[in-house]
Enzyme design. Structure first.
Site, PDB file in Angstrom:
ATOM      1  N   HIS A 125      -6.585  -5.883   5.332  1.00  0.00           N
ATOM      2  CA  HIS A 125      -7.679  -6.590   4.665  1.00  0.00           C
ATOM      3  C   HIS A 125      -7.886  -8.015   5.187  1.00  0.00           C
ATOM      4  O   HIS A 125      -8.638  -8.789   4.599  1.00  0.00           O
ATOM      5  CB  HIS A 125      -7.446  -6.601   3.148  1.00  0.00           C
ATOM      6  CG  HIS A 125      -7.435  -5.225   2.578  1.00  0.00           C
ATOM      7  ND1 HIS A 125      -8.578  -4.558   2.206  1.00  0.00           N
ATOM      8  CD2 HIS A 125      -6.413  -4.349   2.384  1.00  0.00           C
ATOM      9  CE1 HIS A 125      -8.265  -3.341   1.776  1.00  0.00           C
ATOM     10  NE2 HIS A 125      -6.964  -3.195   1.883  1.00  0.00           N
ATOM     11  N   HIS A 141       0.819  -1.219   0.000  1.00  0.00           N
ATOM     12  CA  HIS A 141       0.000   0.000   0.000  1.00  0.00           C
ATOM     13  C   HIS A 141       0.857   1.276   0.000  1.00  0.00           C
ATOM     14  O   HIS A 141       1.950   1.296   0.561  1.00  0.00           O
ATOM     15  CB  HIS A 141      -0.852  -0.044   1.275  1.00  0.00           C
ATOM     16  CG  HIS A 141      -1.944   0.957   1.338  1.00  0.00           C
ATOM     17  ND1 HIS A 141      -1.837   2.128   2.053  1.00  0.00           N
ATOM     18  CD2 HIS A 141      -3.184   0.951   0.785  1.00  0.00           C
ATOM     19  CE1 HIS A 141      -2.980   2.807   1.948  1.00  0.00           C
ATOM     20  NE2 HIS A 141      -3.801   2.106   1.183  1.00  0.00           N
TER      21      HIS A 141
HETATM   22  C1  LIG Z   1      -6.619   1.077   3.799  1.00  0.00           C
HETATM   23  C2  LIG Z   1      -5.210   0.677   4.003  1.00  0.00           C
HETATM   24  C3  LIG Z   1      -4.338   1.435   4.790  1.00  0.00           C
HETATM   25  C4  LIG Z   1      -4.719   2.791   5.311  1.00  0.00           C
HETATM   26  O1  LIG Z   1      -5.659   2.717   6.301  1.00  0.00           O
HETATM   27  P1  LIG Z   1      -6.635   3.943   6.564  1.00  0.00           P
HETATM   28  O2  LIG Z   1      -7.194   3.700   7.900  1.00  0.00           O
HETATM   29  O3  LIG Z   1      -7.656   3.916   5.476  1.00  0.00           O
HETATM   30  O4  LIG Z   1      -5.798   5.192   6.499  1.00  0.00           O
HETATM   31  C5  LIG Z   1      -3.088   0.921   5.041  1.00  0.00           C
HETATM   32  N1  LIG Z   1      -2.694  -0.251   4.510  1.00  0.00           N
HETATM   33  C6  LIG Z   1      -3.487  -0.972   3.703  1.00  0.00           C
HETATM   34  C7  LIG Z   1      -2.993  -2.240   3.132  1.00  0.00           C
HETATM   35  C8  LIG Z   1      -4.765  -0.526   3.419  1.00  0.00           C
HETATM   36  O5  LIG Z   1      -5.547  -1.220   2.600  1.00  0.00           O
END
Ligand SMILES: *Cc1c(COP(=O)(O)O)cnc(C)c1O
Length: 397
Positions: free
Chosen positions: A215, A134
């Protein structure tokens, strides 16, 4: 001002020319299987609310109760006077659930990654990332100033080569830290990291491992705490990260690990220190979500989701992974084709997002279908019919 305007116009035009222009859509309903946009209702296959908890009455009640007692704002950062009881309760619940000594909650997952990685690493250290991690992790790695290396997605041989380079030969600086960061379930592909093998490998080279379970939290393992639990490697991962805004239906991010790790982050993670504490309602809702996930009702929601996943897989013939995948990408390739396909689905009142660069690589644009426990059998059947009609029936992992 005119040079400022001109500059922005030119840059916006360049984004449009590549068909990468993005804009907000106002949603006039709560999250759920159906969302309302501009007065129209759409079957929603785009959220990360995997267990359908974002609008759950039990979470809302916990949030309302927290507001009644603690108000809407935290008033200050955690280290000043904003460290409210709901934050501590949420951290205790996380640590117990994840089987770690301690946990720390941040306002967002993005802030969690940025604060943690930039606190742990310094200029002479090495950070090794899976190619598909990410953006928050990539940004964190850059901010840390550590030497950045990328290994091919889930490729243990490639990672081993980099580890060998990192710990052997000329690169050896005394006490140089080596941190590997990966996701357990990849956000745009939905596939799984080989966690057991990664743990073996990092131990062999004396490197550290950070796993982002954004996830996977709420979905895998006997207590649904994530893939590390499913693979029985929780005690061997130095830094376990996740978010509260996906399957847990609230918002925020967390780190679980040793007491020392958490004490260190409280002292060094700048996105934690220099930021107002998360609102108490979010923390209370997340605690309620953890309770729910651990109850029979949570198990039932998860089973319901897994049933919908196998329904979609059987129609699309996509059963390729060992565990149920709630994220099903339909790789289209071309950015324009992906945007057009999403528009055609919207004409049928089905909402599936087209994901493009820079979220995924150029030329790997896709429809990203996500299933949730809120979907019914009919919802998934409707989606399958639409996909068949558009001949978008060859999802690639
Ligand atoms: C969504 C996500 C984040 C960020 O999280 P938020 O709470 O939306 O800022 C970090 N890592 C991964 C893999 C994500 O899917």
């Amino acid at each position: 001002m005119s040079s400022f305007d001109d500059d922005l116009s030119q840059r916006l035009e360049a984004i449009r020319a590549q068909n990468l222009y993005r804009e907000l859509r106002r949603v006039d309903s709560a999250q759920g299987r159906v969302i309302k946009i501009h007065g129209d209702s759409f079957l929603n296959f785009s959220s990360n609310d995997y267990l359908g908890l974002a609008n759950d009455p039990r979470l809302k009640e916990a949030a309302v109760e927290a507001i009644a007692t603690f108000g809407v704002g935290s008033g200050a950062s955690r280290l000043i006077c904003g460290s409210l009881a709901p934050h501590h309760e949420c951290e205790e619940a996380l640590a117990t659930w994840k089987g770690t000594e301690a946990a720390l909650v941040f306002s967002t997952g993005y802030a969690t990654a940025v604060g943690t990685i930039s606190a742990l690493l310094e200029k002479d250290d090495i950070i090794i990332l899976d190619k598909l991690v990410h953006a928050s992790i990539v940004d964190a790695a850059r901010l840390s100033g550590a030497k950045l290396r990328i290994f091919a997605h889930n490729d243990l041989n490639d990672l081993e080569k980099i580890l060998r380079w990192a710990v052997e030969g000329k690169n050896t600086i005394v006490n140089r830290r080596v941190l590997i960061v990966t996701e357990s379930v990849f956000s745009m592909d939905g596939d799984f990291a080989p966690l057991a093998e990664l743990v073996e490998l990092k131990d062999r080279f004396g490197a550290w491992l950070m796993v982002d379970e954004a996830h996977a939290t709420g979905l895998y393992g006997p207590k649904r705490s994530g893939l590390a639990e499913e693979k029985n490697v929780r005690g061997r991962i130095e830094v376990q990260m996740g978010t509260l805004g996906k399957a847990l239906g609230s918002s925020g991010g967390y780190i679980c690990g040793s007491r020392k790790l958490i004490d260190f982050l409280i002292n060094k993670a700048r996105s934690f220190i220099f930021s107002t504490a998360p609102n108490p309602a979010a923390a209370a809702a997340a605690s309620a979500a953890i309770r729910l996930v651990n109850s029979p009702a949570g198990t039932e929601k998860c089973h319901h989701l897994f049933e919908r996943i196998s329904q979609l897989n059987s129609v699309l013939k996509t059963q390729r992974s060992e565990l149920p995948q709630a994220i099903i990408p339909v790789i289209v390739g071309d950015e324009t084709t992906a945007v057009n396909a999403a528009a055609r689905l919207r004409e049928k009142n089905i909402f599936v997002p087209a994901i493009r660069f820079p979220t995924v690589a150029r030329g790997e644009a896709r429809l990203r279908i996500t299933l949730t426990a809120a979907h019914t059998q009919e919802d998934v059947a409707t989606l399958c019919d639409a996909l068949r009609e558009f001949q978008l029936n060859d999802p690639t992992p």
